[in-house]
Design an enzyme around this catalytic site. Structure first.
Site, PDB file in Angstrom:
ATOM      1  N   ASP A  92       0.852  -1.193   0.000  1.00  0.00           N
ATOM      2  CA  ASP A  92       0.000   0.000   0.000  1.00  0.00           C
ATOM      3  C   ASP A  92       0.885   1.239   0.000  1.00  0.00           C
ATOM      4  O   ASP A  92       2.042   1.207   0.434  1.00  0.00           O
ATOM      5  CB  ASP A  92      -0.945  -0.001   1.195  1.00  0.00           C
ATOM      6  CG  ASP A  92      -0.234   0.213   2.520  1.00  0.00           C
ATOM      7  OD1 ASP A  92       0.683  -0.589   2.829  1.00  0.00           O
ATOM      8  OD2 ASP A  92      -0.578   1.159   3.253  1.00  0.00           O
ATOM      9  N   GLU A 156      -0.037  -0.587   5.802  1.00  0.00           N
ATOM     10  CA  GLU A 156       0.973   0.030   6.676  1.00  0.00           C
ATOM     11  C   GLU A 156       0.841   1.540   6.716  1.00  0.00           C
ATOM     12  O   GLU A 156       0.962   2.167   7.773  1.00  0.00           O
ATOM     13  CB  GLU A 156       2.374  -0.381   6.205  1.00  0.00           C
ATOM     14  CG  GLU A 156       3.495  -0.027   7.187  1.00  0.00           C
ATOM     15  CD  GLU A 156       4.036   1.387   7.029  1.00  0.00           C
ATOM     16  OE1 GLU A 156       4.698   1.880   7.963  1.00  0.00           O
ATOM     17  OE2 GLU A 156       3.796   2.008   5.965  1.00  0.00           O
TER      18      GLU A 156
END
Length: 453
Positions: A92, A156
């Site tokens: 991500d 994250e």
């Protein structure tokens, strides 16, 4: 760089690395469905699943984590009795911010001035490619000498703790003798660096309400309490006159012992405008690695264009507080909440909502894994000794895994050196750093296997 057969293989793999990084960067994998479709993250996760399977990984799986995102897991068996190394990265990315401000499209990997530009190129899709390249090189030179687990996180950057909660519920999954987190970076391009500390973080949303609805500023302004003005005062209370973070009850006087960050270099790296001073006190390393730091990430209020002459009834802000090792993130959240509530003027109603949280981390730099990594980096960087630095950012999973597996040796390396400009427009990665660190990781796995064999 070394001219060994392994180094030549890593060099030969760089064309493939660029092609695959371009494919990964193309996914708009921001783990916030309010900004980008969830399907973009799912597609990125699917790409990693396919890559691991193609490279011989077993037990490859998409893990549905409690925050609604997916992490990717895979296991590559090594020789009988070999140690197990867990390799971490995340797919991500941060939002691209103003796409028009980029010199090239943020989700198209673009080569310019010897660097590869694109959102996630360094943080941390480049980390995925780093791990794959190191393992592929080893397979061409006698095989991978350790058992390898790979975990690639899907949220994250949002700090929502999905993988942390999953690991706590499945503690057997990520057990390993050593963990290499590919989400840090060298202090400077060409200077091999292991990160020893990470600041923790808390993320809160503060809402301020003063009126039942907006009012005409000419008819009511001067007596009606303005929620936006109240929010400004609350936010201002979080900093001292010199810009230091001031949250009531939160210590902010620690010092950093180790590699220092010259002020002139910091100003250049941070692109501070001429004549603008830095904030805070103490050394630069004290301020960014050893002390808390508050940042207002966003404010909900009327934009200038189209604003009406109104007293605002409500306003809100998103606030990040980074906390150093030795400070409990939950306690920092409690102190920040109390501070925000107490700072409200005029009896304004304040509501504080926790959005994300992660603990700080400190590594054991005397472990055998650090010795193996120091040796590997020395060879990959032409004899330069490994430096030990801190990092002001947070990787919440570190502390979770350190608590679950206290015997695991945890190392942090990566591609996010200052020129990478992670989280900003025009994020980029140095191909030279990717090549050197891929070699270093391959060498580390060889030397760690010999050390633990």
């Amino acid at each position: 760089m070394s001219d060994s057969p392994l180094a030549r293989t890593v060099a030969a793999l760089q064309s493939r690395a660029r092609t695959e990084l371009a494919e990964l960067v193309a996914f708009r994998s921001v783990a916030d469905p309010e900004q980008f479709p969830k399907s973009e993250c799912e597609a990125a996760a699917g790409w990693i699943v396919d890559a691991l399977r193609a490279d011989g990984f077993q037990d490859v799986a998409l893990l549905d984590t409690p925050d609604g995102t997916q992490s990717v897991y895979g296991f590559l068996p090594g020789p009988q009795g070999a140690p197990t190394v867990l390799l971490y990265a995340h797919y991500d990315v941060q939002p691209p911010l103003d796409e028009a401000a980029w010199d090239s499209p943020p989700f198209t990997l673009t080569e310019r001035d010897g660097r590869w530009y694109g959102r996630g190129a360094a943080d941390c899709k480049g980390g995925v490619i780093l791990h794959l390249t190191a393992l592929r090189a080893l397979r061409e030179h006698g095989g991978v000498p350790v058992n390898v687990k790979v975990i690639v996180e899907g949220s994250e950057e949002q700090g929502t703790g999905g993988l942390e909660r999953y690991a706590e519920a499945h503690p057997e999954l990520l057990t390993a003798d050593a963990l290499v987190i590919g989400d840090a970076g060298n202090f400077r391009v060409g200077l091999p660096t292991a990160t020893a500390t990470l600041r923790g973080m808390t993320l809160v949303r503060v809402s301020v309400d003063t009126l039942a609805g907006n009012l005409h500023s000419g008819q009511f302004g001067g007596a009606a309490p303005d929620a936006l003005a109240a929010l400004v005062r609350i936010l201002d209370s979080l900093r001292a006159e010199d810009g230091s973070t001031t949250v009531d009850g939160l210590a902010a006087d620690a010092t950093w012992e180790g590699l220092q960050y010259p002020e002139e270099e910091f100003r250049k790296d941070a692109k501070v405008l001429d004549g603008v001073g830095l904030i805070g006190g103490g050394t630069i390393a004290d301020r960014i690695w050893a002390r808390p730091a508050v940042t207002v990430l966003g404010i909900d209020c009327p934009p200038v264009v189209g604003a009406t002459p109104s007293v605002q009834a409500g306003a809100r802000a998103l606030i990040s507080l980074r906390v150093p090792p030795g400070t409990d993130a939950a306690e920092a959240t409690r102190l920040l909440t109390i501070h925000l509530e107490n700072a409200a003027p005029w009896g304004a109603r304040v509501a504080v909502e926790q959005v994300g949280q992660g603990q700080a981390f400190r590594a054991d730099t005397d472990s055998p894994a650090y010795a193996s990594m120091a040796s590997a980096l020395r060879e990959a960087y032409d004899g330069q000794e490994m430096q030990i630095a801190g990092m002001g950012g947070s990787i919440p999973l570190c502390n979770t895994l350190a608590s679950l597996y206290p015997e695991t040796e945890i190392l942090l390396i990566g591609l996010s050196e200052p020129d990478a400009q992670i989280h900003a427009v025009n994020e980029s990665v140095s191909p030279e750093e990717l090549e050197r660190l891929s070699l270093a990781e391959a060498l580390f796995l060889q030397r760690y296997a010999a050390e633990r064999g």
